[in-house]
Design a protein around this motif. Sequence first.
Motif, PDB file in Angstrom:
ATOM      1  N   ILE A  50      20.784   2.980  23.791  1.00 11.46           N
ATOM      2  CA  ILE A  50      20.033   2.210  22.810  1.00 11.46           C
ATOM      3  C   ILE A  50      20.031   3.251  21.468  1.00 11.46           C
ATOM      4  O   ILE A  50      19.871   2.810  20.332  1.00 11.46           O
ATOM      5  N   ALA A  51      19.736   4.411  21.702  1.00  8.42           N
ATOM      6  CA  ALA A  51      19.459   5.329  20.510  1.00  8.42           C
ATOM      7  C   ALA A  51      20.897   5.394  19.670  1.00  8.42           C
ATOM      8  O   ALA A  51      20.611   5.370  18.441  1.00  8.42           O
ATOM      9  N   ILE A  52      21.999   5.527  20.501  1.00  6.64           N
ATOM     10  CA  ILE A  52      23.269   5.422  19.556  1.00  6.64           C
ATOM     11  C   ILE A  52      23.210   4.397  18.824  1.00  6.64           C
ATOM     12  O   ILE A  52      23.828   4.181  17.787  1.00  6.64           O
ATOM     13  N   LEU A  53      23.107   3.065  19.404  1.00  6.00           N
ATOM     14  CA  LEU A  53      23.444   1.845  18.705  1.00  6.00           C
ATOM     15  C   LEU A  53      22.113   1.616  17.522  1.00  6.00           C
ATOM     16  O   LEU A  53      22.519   1.131  16.408  1.00  6.00           O
ATOM     17  N   ARG A  54      20.976   2.457  17.720  1.00  4.70           N
ATOM     18  CA  ARG A  54      20.397   2.477  16.638  1.00  4.70           C
ATOM     19  C   ARG A  54      20.654   3.380  15.300  1.00  4.70           C
ATOM     20  O   ARG A  54      20.474   2.809  14.288  1.00  4.70           O
ATOM     21  N   THR A  55      21.282   4.371  15.824  1.00  5.81           N
ATOM     22  CA  THR A  55      21.759   5.263  14.706  1.00  5.81           C
ATOM     23  C   THR A  55      22.829   4.686  13.974  1.00  5.81           C
ATOM     24  O   THR A  55      23.252   5.023  12.663  1.00  5.81           O
ATOM     25  N   LEU A  56      23.656   3.721  14.687  1.00  2.00           N
ATOM     26  CA  LEU A  56      24.878   2.988  14.044  1.00  2.00           C
ATOM     27  C   LEU A  56      24.392   1.671  13.117  1.00  2.00           C
ATOM     28  O   LEU A  56      25.132   0.798  12.726  1.00  2.00           O
ATOM     29  N   GLY A  57      22.970   1.549  13.210  1.00  3.77           N
ATOM     30  CA  GLY A  57      22.531   0.486  12.348  1.00  3.77           C
ATOM     31  C   GLY A  57      22.015  -0.668  13.000  1.00  3.77           C
ATOM     32  O   GLY A  57      21.596  -1.748  12.399  1.00  3.77           O
ATOM     33  N   ALA A  58      21.883  -0.758  14.521  1.00  5.50           N
ATOM     34  CA  ALA A  58      21.468  -1.863  15.155  1.00  5.50           C
ATOM     35  C   ALA A  58      19.935  -1.829  14.857  1.00  5.50           C
ATOM     36  O   ALA A  58      19.033  -0.924  14.716  1.00  5.50           O
ATOM     37  N   THR A  59      19.186  -3.100  14.609  1.00  8.12           N
ATOM     38  CA  THR A  59      17.836  -3.239  14.304  1.00  8.12           C
ATOM     39  C   THR A  59      17.180  -3.376  15.695  1.00  8.12           C
ATOM     40  O   THR A  59      17.705  -3.659  16.692  1.00  8.12           O
ATOM     41  N   PRO A  60      15.902  -3.183  15.655  1.00  7.79           N
ATOM     42  CA  PRO A  60      14.880  -3.470  16.760  1.00  7.79           C
ATOM     43  C   PRO A  60      15.199  -4.795  17.365  1.00  7.79           C
ATOM     44  O   PRO A  60      15.082  -5.337  18.520  1.00  7.79           O
ATOM     45  N   TRP A  78      11.336  -5.907  24.758  1.00  5.50           N
ATOM     46  CA  TRP A  78      10.505  -5.298  23.841  1.00  5.50           C
ATOM     47  C   TRP A  78      10.422  -3.781  23.937  1.00  5.50           C
ATOM     48  O   TRP A  78      10.349  -3.154  22.908  1.00  5.50           O
ATOM     49  N   ARG A  79      10.120  -3.222  25.134  1.00  2.00           N
ATOM     50  CA  ARG A  79      10.229  -1.859  25.435  1.00  2.00           C
ATOM     51  C   ARG A  79      11.489  -1.325  24.763  1.00  2.00           C
ATOM     52  O   ARG A  79      11.463  -0.091  24.317  1.00  2.00           O
ATOM     53  N   ALA A  80      12.707  -1.654  24.997  1.00  2.00           N
ATOM     54  CA  ALA A  80      13.681  -1.311  24.570  1.00  2.00           C
ATOM     55  C   ALA A  80      14.034  -1.239  22.950  1.00  2.00           C
ATOM     56  O   ALA A  80      14.374  -0.288  22.559  1.00  2.00           O
ATOM     57  N   SER A  81      13.436  -2.326  22.321  1.00  2.00           N
ATOM     58  CA  SER A  81      13.301  -2.226  20.828  1.00  2.00           C
ATOM     59  C   SER A  81      12.362  -0.926  20.312  1.00  2.00           C
ATOM     60  O   SER A  81      12.299  -0.787  19.113  1.00  2.00           O
ATOM     61  N   ARG A  82      11.872  -0.786  21.184  1.00  2.00           N
ATOM     62  CA  ARG A  82      10.730   0.395  20.744  1.00  2.00           C
ATOM     63  C   ARG A  82      11.116   1.583  20.905  1.00  2.00           C
ATOM     64  O   ARG A  82      10.482   2.893  20.666  1.00  2.00           O
ATOM     65  N   THR A  83      12.300   1.744  21.287  1.00  2.00           N
ATOM     66  CA  THR A  83      12.738   3.323  21.830  1.00  2.00           C
ATOM     67  C   THR A  83      13.243   3.901  20.397  1.00  2.00           C
ATOM     68  O   THR A  83      13.903   3.242  19.533  1.00  2.00           O
ATOM     69  N   GLN A  84      13.002   5.228  20.212  1.00  2.39           N
ATOM     70  CA  GLN A  84      12.996   6.033  19.143  1.00  2.39           C
ATOM     71  C   GLN A  84      14.259   6.797  19.271  1.00  2.39           C
ATOM     72  O   GLN A  84      14.657   7.548  20.420  1.00  2.39           O
ATOM     73  N   PRO A  85      15.167   6.631  18.508  1.00  5.28           N
ATOM     74  CA  PRO A  85      16.850   7.446  18.415  1.00  5.28           C
ATOM     75  C   PRO A  85      16.498   9.127  18.911  1.00  5.28           C
ATOM     76  O   PRO A  85      16.807   9.419  19.805  1.00  5.28           O
ATOM     77  N   ALA A  86      15.637   9.607  18.009  1.00  3.64           N
ATOM     78  CA  ALA A  86      15.303  11.140  17.851  1.00  3.64           C
ATOM     79  C   ALA A  86      14.846  11.506  19.255  1.00  3.64           C
ATOM     80  O   ALA A  86      15.181  12.559  19.832  1.00  3.64           O
TER      81      ALA A  86
END
Length: 414
Positions: A302-312, A400-408
């Motif tokens: 999830i963190a990697i997807l967020r860093t690649l630009g995936a929105t919550p 919703w819990r997954a969307s709240r994951t912080q990449p760092a």
Amino acid sequence: MFRPFSIYVGLRYTAAKRSNHFISFISLVSMLGLMLGVAALILVLSVMNGFDRELKNRILGMVPHASITGFDEPIEDWRTVAQTIETDGRVVATAPFIHAQGMLTNGGQVRGVVVQGVEPEAESKVSIVSQHMLNGQWDNLQSGEFGIVLGDLLARFLGVRMGDKVTLVLPEASISVAGVTPRLKRFTVVGIFSVGAELDGNLAYIHIDDAARLKRIKEGVEGVRITFTDLFKAPVAVREIGLTLDGYFMASDWTRTHGNLFQAIQMEKKMIGLLLFLIVFVAAFNIVSTLVMVVTDKKSDIAILRTLGATPSMIMRIFMVQGIVIGFVGTLIGTALGIVLALTVSDLVAGLERLMGIEFLSSDVYFINYLPSQLNWPDVGLIVAAALTISFLATLYPAWRASRTQPAEALRYE
């Protein structure tokens, strides 16, 4: 081909083999639980619908929807009463009757029975008995010949066949030079019917003229049976009709004799449906636990997807797709299984009874002697809609819990 990112990734996650086999096992359990819950719900509600149908078609096809009787005396001008009743648009047909309770005996066997004195032609318009004759003809009931039509179970209990004699004993006593004796009359069996219900064991028919002689009714009949277009409107309709008749009459309807049985089936259907819905809820909770564990296991992804630009919202939809696929597949398989079982359960149970040599539903205990089933498509649609809705709602919190994951935070120890 264009494929939405969230759906594409969600389907890949669902189909991918997981390193954590426990999560895969919980996913399978969730799907199986939902499948069994939906199948059981469709099957049980179909059986309850079958009992409801048999009660309407068989039991209420044999007993009157309603009846009009006199106050402790026969209705002498019953033809005029019947014609007046038939002018009501809600009435299908009427038939006169004389009612008696007594005992039938033969060869040392004694059985309590309800005896209905009827006019065969008129009775066939308000009752289904003439359509369920096993032996003989309904028209064999002739005035003055003292013939009797018995239910199949009653005939077997008494050990009689066509042409045999049975003795009817009425509780009214006759005073003679020999003292007080019960009223007896010999009847010839001219027909045997079977509707597959408890009435086969305690109901008999004789001609209305013979019943009048037996009960010493010089003129008239005890009452008039009424069949309505809608049996559920019978309680109100018969009372309204009774008020339009000249004279004093008593009005009765099927809810007084079999209303409790019908209400019990309706209540059981609702309660069993509610209890079986709990299976679907348990399966939905399994979907929640499955997705929570998947989210925990996939935090780095999830963190990697967020860093690649995936929105919550994209992340949330990915895990919603996973839960919805589990719910959809489980519901689809469960629906197919439930429909197949609902359509075949009567034959399956009958085959099992023949194989094992036992009878699961005895007419001596239950009002029918086989397991009925009627698949009601609106019920199936409601069950499917409820299962899919519950499955969808079960995905919201884990997604919703997954969307709240912080990449760092997720990649700190990677």
